[in-house]
Design a protein around this motif. Sequence first.
Motif, PDB file in Angstrom:
ATOM      1  N   LEU A  14       0.861  -1.189   0.000  1.00 60.08           N
ATOM      2  CA  LEU A  14       0.000   0.000   0.000  1.00 60.08           C
ATOM      3  C   LEU A  14       0.895   1.235   0.000  1.00 60.08           C
ATOM      4  O   LEU A  14       1.686   1.442   0.910  1.00 60.08           O
ATOM      5  CB  LEU A  14      -0.904   0.001   1.242  1.00 60.08           C
ATOM      6  CG  LEU A  14      -1.864   1.193   1.335  1.00 60.08           C
ATOM      7  CD1 LEU A  14      -2.934   1.122   0.244  1.00 60.08           C
ATOM      8  CD2 LEU A  14      -2.531   1.245   2.718  1.00 60.08           C
ATOM      9  N   LEU A  15       0.767   2.003  -1.088  1.00 61.82           N
ATOM     10  CA  LEU A  15       1.497   3.268  -1.193  1.00 61.82           C
ATOM     11  C   LEU A  15       0.537   4.359  -0.779  1.00 61.82           C
ATOM     12  O   LEU A  15      -0.594   4.406  -1.270  1.00 61.82           O
ATOM     13  CB  LEU A  15       1.873   3.519  -2.663  1.00 61.82           C
ATOM     14  CG  LEU A  15       3.205   3.045  -3.186  1.00 61.82           C
ATOM     15  CD1 LEU A  15       3.240   3.199  -4.695  1.00 61.82           C
ATOM     16  CD2 LEU A  15       4.312   3.874  -2.564  1.00 61.82           C
ATOM     17  N   LYS A  16       0.988   5.265   0.099  1.00 59.94           N
ATOM     18  CA  LYS A  16       0.065   6.325   0.510  1.00 59.94           C
ATOM     19  C   LYS A  16       0.836   7.588   0.889  1.00 59.94           C
ATOM     20  O   LYS A  16       2.072   7.593   0.943  1.00 59.94           O
ATOM     21  CB  LYS A  16      -0.786   5.850   1.678  1.00 59.94           C
ATOM     22  CG  LYS A  16       0.036   5.481   2.908  1.00 59.94           C
ATOM     23  CD  LYS A  16      -0.879   5.173   4.080  1.00 59.94           C
ATOM     24  CE  LYS A  16      -0.084   5.128   5.368  1.00 59.94           C
ATOM     25  NZ  LYS A  16      -0.898   5.078   6.564  1.00 59.94           N
ATOM     26  N   GLY A  17       0.093   8.649   1.135  1.00 60.54           N
ATOM     27  CA  GLY A  17       0.711   9.869   1.640  1.00 60.54           C
ATOM     28  C   GLY A  17       1.394  10.715   0.579  1.00 60.54           C
ATOM     29  O   GLY A  17       2.301  11.491   0.886  1.00 60.54           O
ATOM     30  N   GLY A  18       0.969  10.589  -0.666  1.00 63.22           N
ATOM     31  CA  GLY A  18       1.587  11.409  -1.708  1.00 63.22           C
ATOM     32  C   GLY A  18       0.559  11.921  -2.703  1.00 63.22           C
ATOM     33  O   GLY A  18      -0.614  11.556  -2.653  1.00 63.22           O
ATOM     34  N   THR A  19       1.016  12.793  -3.586  1.00 64.26           N
ATOM     35  CA  THR A  19       0.180  13.251  -4.693  1.00 64.26           C
ATOM     36  C   THR A  19       0.315  12.223  -5.811  1.00 64.26           C
ATOM     37  O   THR A  19       1.431  11.936  -6.262  1.00 64.26           O
ATOM     38  CB  THR A  19       0.681  14.613  -5.212  1.00 64.26           C
ATOM     39  OG1 THR A  19       0.615  15.543  -4.148  1.00 64.26           O
ATOM     40  CG2 THR A  19      -0.159  15.104  -6.379  1.00 64.26           C
ATOM     41  N   ILE A  20      -0.826  11.680  -6.248  1.00 60.65           N
ATOM     42  CA  ILE A  20      -0.770  10.661  -7.300  1.00 60.65           C
ATOM     43  C   ILE A  20      -1.082  11.281  -8.662  1.00 60.65           C
ATOM     44  O   ILE A  20      -2.149  11.860  -8.861  1.00 60.65           O
ATOM     45  CB  ILE A  20      -1.753   9.500  -7.019  1.00 60.65           C
ATOM     46  CG1 ILE A  20      -1.415   8.842  -5.671  1.00 60.65           C
ATOM     47  CG2 ILE A  20      -1.691   8.472  -8.149  1.00 60.65           C
ATOM     48  CD1 ILE A  20      -2.210   7.592  -5.361  1.00 60.65           C
ATOM     49  N   LEU A  21      -0.112  11.188  -9.582  1.00 62.50           N
ATOM     50  CA  LEU A  21      -0.359  11.560 -10.972  1.00 62.50           C
ATOM     51  C   LEU A  21      -0.650  10.256 -11.696  1.00 62.50           C
ATOM     52  O   LEU A  21       0.254   9.453 -11.898  1.00 62.50           O
ATOM     53  CB  LEU A  21       0.860  12.232 -11.600  1.00 62.50           C
ATOM     54  CG  LEU A  21       1.440  13.485 -10.933  1.00 62.50           C
ATOM     55  CD1 LEU A  21       2.471  14.119 -11.854  1.00 62.50           C
ATOM     56  CD2 LEU A  21       0.338  14.484 -10.617  1.00 62.50           C
ATOM     57  N   THR A  22      -1.901  10.030 -12.053  1.00 62.32           N
ATOM     58  CA  THR A  22      -2.247   8.719 -12.628  1.00 62.32           C
ATOM     59  C   THR A  22      -1.794   8.593 -14.077  1.00 62.32           C
ATOM     60  O   THR A  22      -1.568   7.494 -14.551  1.00 62.32           O
ATOM     61  CB  THR A  22      -3.774   8.484 -12.597  1.00 62.32           C
ATOM     62  OG1 THR A  22      -4.394   9.456 -13.442  1.00 62.32           O
ATOM     63  CG2 THR A  22      -4.329   8.582 -11.186  1.00 62.32           C
ATOM     64  N   MET A  23      -1.687   9.729 -14.797  1.00 58.16           N
ATOM     65  CA  MET A  23      -1.399   9.735 -16.237  1.00 58.16           C
ATOM     66  C   MET A  23      -2.436   8.908 -17.003  1.00 58.16           C
ATOM     67  O   MET A  23      -2.150   8.382 -18.083  1.00 58.16           O
ATOM     68  CB  MET A  23       0.030   9.242 -16.532  1.00 58.16           C
ATOM     69  CG  MET A  23       1.124  10.081 -15.891  1.00 58.16           C
ATOM     70  SD  MET A  23       0.997  11.873 -16.188  1.00 58.16           S
ATOM     71  CE  MET A  23       1.466  11.992 -17.901  1.00 58.16           C
ATOM     72  N   ASP A  24      -3.664   8.803 -16.450  1.00 54.78           N
ATOM     73  CA  ASP A  24      -4.737   8.153 -17.202  1.00 54.78           C
ATOM     74  C   ASP A  24      -5.264   9.136 -18.249  1.00 54.78           C
ATOM     75  O   ASP A  24      -4.791  10.275 -18.326  1.00 54.78           O
ATOM     76  CB  ASP A  24      -5.857   7.644 -16.265  1.00 54.78           C
ATOM     77  CG  ASP A  24      -6.595   8.785 -15.547  1.00 54.78           C
ATOM     78  OD1 ASP A  24      -6.309   9.973 -15.830  1.00 54.78           O
ATOM     79  OD2 ASP A  24      -7.454   8.480 -14.692  1.00 54.78           O
ATOM     80  N   GLU A  25      -6.243   8.689 -19.055  1.00 56.88           N
ATOM     81  CA  GLU A  25      -6.671   9.524 -20.181  1.00 56.88           C
ATOM     82  C   GLU A  25      -7.256  10.851 -19.726  1.00 56.88           C
ATOM     83  O   GLU A  25      -7.105  11.873 -20.400  1.00 56.88           O
ATOM     84  CB  GLU A  25      -7.671   8.753 -21.039  1.00 56.88           C
ATOM     85  CG  GLU A  25      -7.080   8.475 -22.409  1.00 56.88           C
ATOM     86  CD  GLU A  25      -8.055   7.752 -23.297  1.00 56.88           C
ATOM     87  OE1 GLU A  25      -7.837   6.540 -23.444  1.00 56.88           O
ATOM     88  OE2 GLU A  25      -8.989   8.382 -23.823  1.00 56.88           O
ATOM     89  N   GLU A  47      -8.550   8.339  -3.305  1.00 60.33           N
ATOM     90  CA  GLU A  47      -8.180   9.447  -2.421  1.00 60.33           C
ATOM     91  C   GLU A  47      -8.165   8.974  -0.981  1.00 60.33           C
ATOM     92  O   GLU A  47      -8.887   8.049  -0.606  1.00 60.33           O
ATOM     93  CB  GLU A  47      -9.169  10.583  -2.605  1.00 60.33           C
ATOM     94  CG  GLU A  47      -8.875  11.369  -3.876  1.00 60.33           C
ATOM     95  CD  GLU A  47      -9.862  12.499  -4.092  1.00 60.33           C
ATOM     96  OE1 GLU A  47      -9.911  13.382  -3.235  1.00 60.33           O
ATOM     97  OE2 GLU A  47     -10.561  12.457  -5.123  1.00 60.33           O
ATOM     98  N   GLY A  48      -7.321   9.619  -0.175  1.00 64.48           N
ATOM     99  CA  GLY A  48      -7.237   9.259   1.237  1.00 64.48           C
ATOM    100  C   GLY A  48      -6.038   8.359   1.516  1.00 64.48           C
ATOM    101  O   GLY A  48      -5.101   8.308   0.716  1.00 64.48           O
ATOM    102  N   ASP A  49      -6.095   7.648   2.655  1.00 68.32           N
ATOM    103  CA  ASP A  49      -4.942   6.853   3.086  1.00 68.32           C
ATOM    104  C   ASP A  49      -5.093   5.366   2.830  1.00 68.32           C
ATOM    105  O   ASP A  49      -4.261   4.575   3.259  1.00 68.32           O
ATOM    106  CB  ASP A  49      -4.688   7.093   4.575  1.00 68.32           C
ATOM    107  CG  ASP A  49      -3.988   8.431   4.805  1.00 68.32           C
ATOM    108  OD1 ASP A  49      -3.264   8.856   3.875  1.00 68.32           O
ATOM    109  OD2 ASP A  49      -4.188   9.042   5.865  1.00 68.32           O
TER     110      ASP A  49
END
Length: 445
Positions: A14-25, A47-49
């Motif tokens: 489980l990765l958490k605690g960051g800004t996620i850039l999904t690079m989805d469409e 979103e969330g933890d």
Amino acid sequence: MINLNNDMTECDILLKGGTILTMDEAGSVLPRGYLAVRGDSIAEVGEGDGNGFRAKKVIDAGEGIILPGLINGHTHAAMTLFRGLADDLPLMEWLTNYIFPVESRMDGNFVRAGSLLACAEMILSGTTTFCDMYLFEEEVARAADKAGLRCLAGEVLYDFPSPNYGAVEEGLRYTESLIKRWQGNPRVSIAVEPHSLYTCSPSLLEAANDLALRYGVPLVIHVAETRSEVEEVKKRYGRKPFEHLAALNVLGPHVIADHCVHLDDAELRRMVEHGVKAVHNPESNMKLASGVSPVFKLLSAGVKVGLGTDGCASNNNLDLFAEMDMAAKLSKVEAMDPTVLDAVTVLGMATSMGAQVLGLSSLVGSLEPGKKADVIVLDTRQPHLTPMYNPYSHLVYAARGGDVSHSIINGTLVMEERRLLSLDLEEIMEEASSKSKTVLSWLSR
Ligand SMILES: [Zn+2]
């Protein structure tokens, strides 16, 4: 919402605690998100933890950026062993007096050492997939497999005998045996890779294309890298490079053309017509003074363009963060327009579009449930990344490969807090250093 223990879903990481850039469409960004990995795939992004998950391993991104692993669309991995051997020379002098003499003496052991070094460097700078062309490519595929990297590998084919497979006609047989041997590997696959139009006869290009189509694998080739190459092809065949490939029926969506620097509008139209993909190598093109690929024209015409470092002798590193920075700035100078090749587009070239170029977009390139878990974490608690208004901007214009703290490939953690888990870095660097003595002895003879 409070989750009771027995409501929790299992996951491996489980990765958490960051800004996620999904690079989805849709270009979704989750300012505080989590990503759950189960097996080799992404189970959930949200979103969330991620409190609903019970994970075997939790990684706190510490306010950093979580993004898809970077995709290096064009490498000659083992050339790490020629890094800094000879620079600042005219192209033909560099090739004839340095690169060709050492390459003609190489063996599989040499390529293995150089490829392992490249794999270590790539993981440590955020690359999770690379597309390679070189000699003794079985060794590159093995190195990638050992490192835990994703790789599209192919033996370089040309009209002269190879120190690896010998006679010209053996090259296709060697490639076919590679394809068969690596079929079914979860991360490593094989492409057919004729070197270029000036080193491959029409019959070799046609035979290579037949092989690629027969096995449904990509065909990777250098095209229109230098002005002298375009002139040579015109002189020999009376045609421009893509015109020549079209006449031979060697064009299609399976073709990945590296460089594409010297293109006129008719050549660009041929690429669009046949769905050809391109890989842009700005640092190599600058260092060898090859020219500037019209990338923004290619992109606006609908051509998919990935990003590559090319070999280490003409770059001289495998850091895609540096490459993204250069790609953006070089196109701006060429167009005399600061709005072309914006940061989002350039990051796309190194992730989602890069995956499309290599034919891997159903597997990787974006962070979406069901895709393979190829994910990196960037540590932004650094002076050169503070403050952060826009994560895309930081990734392209301010970050360096050394800022990547974690890397997960195909669900496996291969780097943790900058520590390589899949390879013995000290041993690899020691062997690479010892190979430099061999290189110098080859040149002094
Ligand atoms: Zn190349």
